[in-house]
Design a protein around this motif. Sequence first.
Motif, PDB file in Angstrom:
ATOM      1  N   SER A  28      36.153 -35.255  91.704  1.00  0.00           N
ATOM      2  CA  SER A  28      35.531 -35.178  92.789  1.00  0.00           C
ATOM      3  C   SER A  28      34.625 -34.008  92.929  1.00  0.00           C
ATOM      4  O   SER A  28      34.041 -33.843  93.954  1.00  0.00           O
ATOM      5  CB  SER A  28      36.830 -34.735  93.881  1.00  0.00           C
ATOM      6  N   LEU A  88      27.951 -31.313  93.689  1.00  0.00           N
ATOM      7  CA  LEU A  88      28.229 -32.102  95.047  1.00  0.00           C
ATOM      8  C   LEU A  88      29.779 -32.221  94.628  1.00  0.00           C
ATOM      9  O   LEU A  88      30.230 -32.463  93.608  1.00  0.00           O
ATOM     10  CB  LEU A  88      27.830 -33.598  94.731  1.00  0.00           C
ATOM     11  N   ARG A  89      30.514 -32.061  95.855  1.00  0.00           N
ATOM     12  CA  ARG A  89      31.699 -32.023  95.769  1.00  0.00           C
ATOM     13  C   ARG A  89      32.630 -32.875  97.162  1.00  0.00           C
ATOM     14  O   ARG A  89      32.031 -32.716  98.269  1.00  0.00           O
ATOM     15  CB  ARG A  89      32.223 -30.539  96.211  1.00  0.00           C
ATOM     16  N   HIS A  90      33.377 -33.560  96.695  1.00  0.00           N
ATOM     17  CA  HIS A  90      34.120 -34.326  97.835  1.00  0.00           C
ATOM     18  C   HIS A  90      35.553 -33.521  97.717  1.00  0.00           C
ATOM     19  O   HIS A  90      36.457 -33.530  97.045  1.00  0.00           O
ATOM     20  CB  HIS A  90      34.338 -35.477  97.275  1.00  0.00           C
ATOM     21  N   HIS A  96      32.115 -33.706 102.669  1.00  0.00           N
ATOM     22  CA  HIS A  96      31.338 -34.142 101.706  1.00  0.00           C
ATOM     23  C   HIS A  96      30.278 -32.643 101.458  1.00  0.00           C
ATOM     24  O   HIS A  96      29.376 -32.552 102.551  1.00  0.00           O
ATOM     25  CB  HIS A  96      30.567 -35.258 101.633  1.00  0.00           C
ATOM     26  N   ARG A  97      30.374 -32.035 100.510  1.00  0.00           N
ATOM     27  CA  ARG A  97      29.405 -30.740 100.345  1.00  0.00           C
ATOM     28  C   ARG A  97      28.517 -30.877  99.170  1.00  0.00           C
ATOM     29  O   ARG A  97      28.878 -31.352  98.290  1.00  0.00           O
ATOM     30  CB  ARG A  97      30.498 -29.525 100.273  1.00  0.00           C
ATOM     31  N   GLN A  98      27.357 -30.257  99.518  1.00  0.00           N
ATOM     32  CA  GLN A  98      26.342 -29.997  98.506  1.00  0.00           C
ATOM     33  C   GLN A  98      25.725 -28.777  98.401  1.00  0.00           C
ATOM     34  O   GLN A  98      25.953 -28.056  99.215  1.00  0.00           O
ATOM     35  CB  GLN A  98      25.081 -31.183  98.876  1.00  0.00           C
ATOM     36  N   PRO A 126      24.171 -38.717 101.319  1.00  0.00           N
ATOM     37  CA  PRO A 126      24.530 -38.609 100.017  1.00  0.00           C
ATOM     38  C   PRO A 126      23.481 -38.746  98.859  1.00  0.00           C
ATOM     39  O   PRO A 126      22.277 -39.334  99.318  1.00  0.00           O
ATOM     40  CB  PRO A 126      25.333 -39.797 100.300  1.00  0.00           C
ATOM     41  N   ALA A 177      27.378 -39.803  95.610  1.00  0.00           N
ATOM     42  CA  ALA A 177      28.278 -38.897  95.519  1.00  0.00           C
ATOM     43  C   ALA A 177      27.369 -37.960  96.720  1.00  0.00           C
ATOM     44  O   ALA A 177      26.375 -37.948  96.977  1.00  0.00           O
ATOM     45  CB  ALA A 177      28.183 -38.254  94.105  1.00  0.00           C
ATOM     46  N   PRO A 178      28.416 -36.819  97.292  1.00  0.00           N
ATOM     47  CA  PRO A 178      29.753 -36.735  96.951  1.00  0.00           C
ATOM     48  C   PRO A 178      30.554 -37.688  97.577  1.00  0.00           C
ATOM     49  O   PRO A 178      31.869 -37.333  97.749  1.00  0.00           O
ATOM     50  CB  PRO A 178      29.967 -35.189  97.449  1.00  0.00           C
ATOM     51  N   ASP A 179      30.340 -38.655  98.352  1.00  0.00           N
ATOM     52  CA  ASP A 179      31.124 -39.824  98.872  1.00  0.00           C
ATOM     53  C   ASP A 179      32.456 -40.143  97.904  1.00  0.00           C
ATOM     54  O   ASP A 179      33.371 -40.451  98.201  1.00  0.00           O
ATOM     55  CB  ASP A 179      30.397 -40.891  99.197  1.00  0.00           C
ATOM     56  N   ARG A 234      34.425 -45.107 104.978  1.00  0.00           N
ATOM     57  CA  ARG A 234      34.770 -44.471 103.702  1.00  0.00           C
ATOM     58  C   ARG A 234      36.142 -44.099 103.675  1.00  0.00           C
ATOM     59  O   ARG A 234      36.958 -43.917 102.947  1.00  0.00           O
ATOM     60  CB  ARG A 234      33.854 -43.337 103.447  1.00  0.00           C
TER      61      ARG A 234
END
Length: 305
Positions: A28, A88-90, A96-98, A126, A177-179, A234
Amino acid sequence: MTAEERFFCADAARMRGDPMEGTAPHGSVWVLIEYRGGWPANGFDGLDLEPRTKAVLFSAAQAVRARILLVRRYGRHKPEGTRRWAVLRHEKSGAHRQQWGTWSRDEDLAQIVGALGAPGQLGRPPVVLVCAHGRHDTCCAVRGRPVGRALSDRWPDLVWECTHVGGDRFAANVAVAPDGVYYGGLDAGSSVEAVEQHLADRIHADHLRGYTDLFPPQQVAVAALLRRFGPAGRHEYAVAETTRDGTHWRIRVIRHPPRPAAFDVEVRSYRTTPHQLTCRGPAMSSAVVHEVTSIRTAERPRPLS
């Protein structure tokens, strides 16, 4: 070996009919490092970076199980100058964070360590990653680069070529990503259609390898529902419960509004006959396949109070 006899793992996988569903690597968090020079066969591990910075970054990424990918824009670019990096973080909540930054010296990459511990920003579009890592596997370049070009022509600000994402035999591979969504078996035309639908939050079962926040049997269960009932957002499906009895799984999947429902998906796991699974690795290996055996409508979940 003559050109006519040359082995291509993606061609062989298509001839065998290897299933793609359930093959997205679990994870993730992604670390992207723009690197415009030649990519070593082992990606980031093979880069000649300042040793201490490289070690600290690798350790920090390993601590959160982040995947480090080298990236570049499609086409030829000068290797020098300011380059970008991203974390990138799920999140488990579905957020969804960047976090993005730049680097020009190796030591600048130490900023990524802090970003791995920071919350990151919401609301950014994304990142579309196309595996084109030819030194790792020939098929990744042969099939990946035309996809990289087609997608870059359409979405130049979103698309990056990247190093190995797993599943060479399913080239061309695209990870969003981060999807946390992996697609495979793409060509120039199908990749544009898949990404266009993805950006509209309509994920189709065709070409879907899986969601990276789920484990392989869970990925297969969700893909089976997408195949049966059509494309969905999603986060429209969520795995609520998973039980295992040897090689058999029962996975309860909840479908959220606008069409709430619950399903029990039965999955059987087994190993295939050994085959050569990559272009570079001549060793014969078997793969684990997860096959849906039944889908039953379960009792509808009660609404949360």
